[in-house]
Design a protein around this motif. Sequence first.
Motif, PDB file in Angstrom:
ATOM      1  N   PRO A   1       0.830  -1.205   0.000  1.00 42.06           N
ATOM      2  CA  PRO A   1       0.000   0.000   0.000  1.00 42.06           C
ATOM      3  C   PRO A   1       0.865   1.256   0.000  1.00 42.06           C
ATOM      4  N   GLU A   2       0.405   2.252  -0.712  1.00 40.05           N
ATOM      5  CA  GLU A   2       1.105   3.532  -0.771  1.00 40.05           C
ATOM      6  C   GLU A   2       1.166   4.142   0.622  1.00 40.05           C
ATOM      7  N   ARG A   3       2.340   4.613   1.006  1.00 39.00           N
ATOM      8  CA  ARG A   3       2.490   5.253   2.308  1.00 39.00           C
ATOM      9  C   ARG A   3       2.081   6.706   2.209  1.00 39.00           C
ATOM     10  N   ASN A   4       1.375   7.168   3.198  1.00 39.63           N
ATOM     11  CA  ASN A   4       1.007   8.570   3.271  1.00 39.63           C
ATOM     12  C   ASN A   4       1.941   9.229   4.277  1.00 39.63           C
ATOM     13  N   ARG A   5       3.079   9.715   3.770  1.00 41.74           N
ATOM     14  CA  ARG A   5       4.096  10.285   4.647  1.00 41.74           C
ATOM     15  C   ARG A   5       3.605  11.530   5.383  1.00 41.74           C
ATOM     16  N   VAL A   6       2.688  12.274   4.781  1.00 41.64           N
ATOM     17  CA  VAL A   6       2.147  13.451   5.464  1.00 41.64           C
ATOM     18  C   VAL A   6       1.356  13.008   6.692  1.00 41.64           C
ATOM     19  N   ALA A   7       0.531  11.984   6.529  1.00 40.37           N
ATOM     20  CA  ALA A   7      -0.260  11.485   7.652  1.00 40.37           C
ATOM     21  C   ALA A   7       0.630  10.860   8.724  1.00 40.37           C
ATOM     22  N   GLU A   8       1.762  10.298   8.326  1.00 38.63           N
ATOM     23  CA  GLU A   8       2.681   9.661   9.271  1.00 38.63           C
ATOM     24  C   GLU A   8       3.503  10.672  10.062  1.00 38.63           C
ATOM     25  N   PHE A   9       3.622  11.901   9.559  1.00 39.85           N
ATOM     26  CA  PHE A   9       4.560  12.859  10.144  1.00 39.85           C
ATOM     27  C   PHE A   9       4.310  13.153  11.623  1.00 39.85           C
ATOM     28  N   PRO A  10       3.080  13.422  12.081  1.00 35.69           N
ATOM     29  CA  PRO A  10       2.897  13.710  13.511  1.00 35.69           C
ATOM     30  C   PRO A  10       3.406  12.589  14.419  1.00 35.69           C
ATOM     31  N   GLY A  11       3.177  11.352  14.018  1.00 36.62           N
ATOM     32  CA  GLY A  11       3.679  10.221  14.795  1.00 36.62           C
ATOM     33  C   GLY A  11       5.193  10.124  14.770  1.00 36.62           C
ATOM     34  N   ARG A  12       5.765  10.405  13.598  1.00 37.14           N
ATOM     35  CA  ARG A  12       7.231  10.368  13.493  1.00 37.14           C
ATOM     36  C   ARG A  12       7.856  11.462  14.345  1.00 37.14           C
ATOM     37  N   LEU A  13       7.233  12.655  14.355  1.00 33.13           N
ATOM     38  CA  LEU A  13       7.733  13.757  15.173  1.00 33.13           C
ATOM     39  C   LEU A  13       7.645  13.391  16.656  1.00 33.13           C
ATOM     40  N   ALA A  14       6.504  12.864  17.082  1.00 34.83           N
ATOM     41  CA  ALA A  14       6.340  12.478  18.491  1.00 34.83           C
ATOM     42  C   ALA A  14       7.349  11.397  18.870  1.00 34.83           C
ATOM     43  N   GLY A  15       7.557  10.434  17.989  1.00 33.37           N
ATOM     44  CA  GLY A  15       8.536   9.383  18.246  1.00 33.37           C
ATOM     45  C   GLY A  15       9.941   9.931  18.343  1.00 33.37           C
ATOM     46  N   PHE A  16      10.275  10.861  17.450  1.00 32.42           N
ATOM     47  CA  PHE A  16      11.610  11.470  17.471  1.00 32.42           C
ATOM     48  C   PHE A  16      11.829  12.246  18.769  1.00 32.42           C
ATOM     49  N   ARG A  17      10.838  13.017  19.179  1.00 28.46           N
ATOM     50  CA  ARG A  17      10.981  13.836  20.388  1.00 28.46           C
ATOM     51  C   ARG A  17      11.264  12.973  21.613  1.00 28.46           C
ATOM     52  N   SER A  18      10.700  11.783  21.665  1.00 30.03           N
ATOM     53  CA  SER A  18      10.817  10.955  22.865  1.00 30.03           C
ATOM     54  C   SER A  18      11.988   9.983  22.833  1.00 30.03           C
ATOM     55  N   ARG A  19      12.691   9.899  21.733  1.00 26.74           N
ATOM     56  CA  ARG A  19      13.760   8.901  21.642  1.00 26.74           C
ATOM     57  C   ARG A  19      15.142   9.528  21.750  1.00 26.74           C
ATOM     58  N   VAL A  20      16.085   8.692  22.077  1.00 24.11           N
ATOM     59  CA  VAL A  20      17.488   9.095  22.101  1.00 24.11           C
ATOM     60  C   VAL A  20      18.077   8.759  20.740  1.00 24.11           C
ATOM     61  N   VAL A  21      18.744   9.740  20.131  1.00 22.94           N
ATOM     62  CA  VAL A  21      19.363   9.558  18.824  1.00 22.94           C
ATOM     63  C   VAL A  21      20.861   9.804  18.940  1.00 22.94           C
TER      64      VAL A  21
END
Length: 150
Positions: free
Chosen positions: A31-51
Amino acid sequence: MGFDEEWRRLRTEADERAATGPGPGPVAEVPERNRVAEFPGRLAGFRSRVVLVPFDERGGLWTSRFGGLDWICAFSDEETLARFARVRGEAERVWEYHRVRGEHLLDGVIPALDFPCGVALDAAGPDGVVFPPVRGIVPDTAALDGGVAA
């Protein structure tokens, strides 16, 4: 080779692979990924993780210039950083890095800089994402679209 050239090379290789197809054998429908729809989750995940944020040759955070902005290069794990090093032709060098929480980069480091800067997570990887210096991602005072940085 600079970040811009590496990114273009990787995108060209990905485009060529896509144009030539996956090769012989059945192709599973993805299925085609909707990267725009995924962005809020990716941002929240990034904020909470150690990189991992590598040091540059001067001992500062590794940044690259792309699209007229500076970007702090951050990586999800050592394997992703190693892939970046291989793409750069620098797999044999020792890469020193900081472990830092994503929210600290966005809310602390970027506002402390005297120039607009975003974060590029997992550059040179298939799931790379950028967090530009705009409202909703960084504090308004560091955002190009809403603070003193504009």
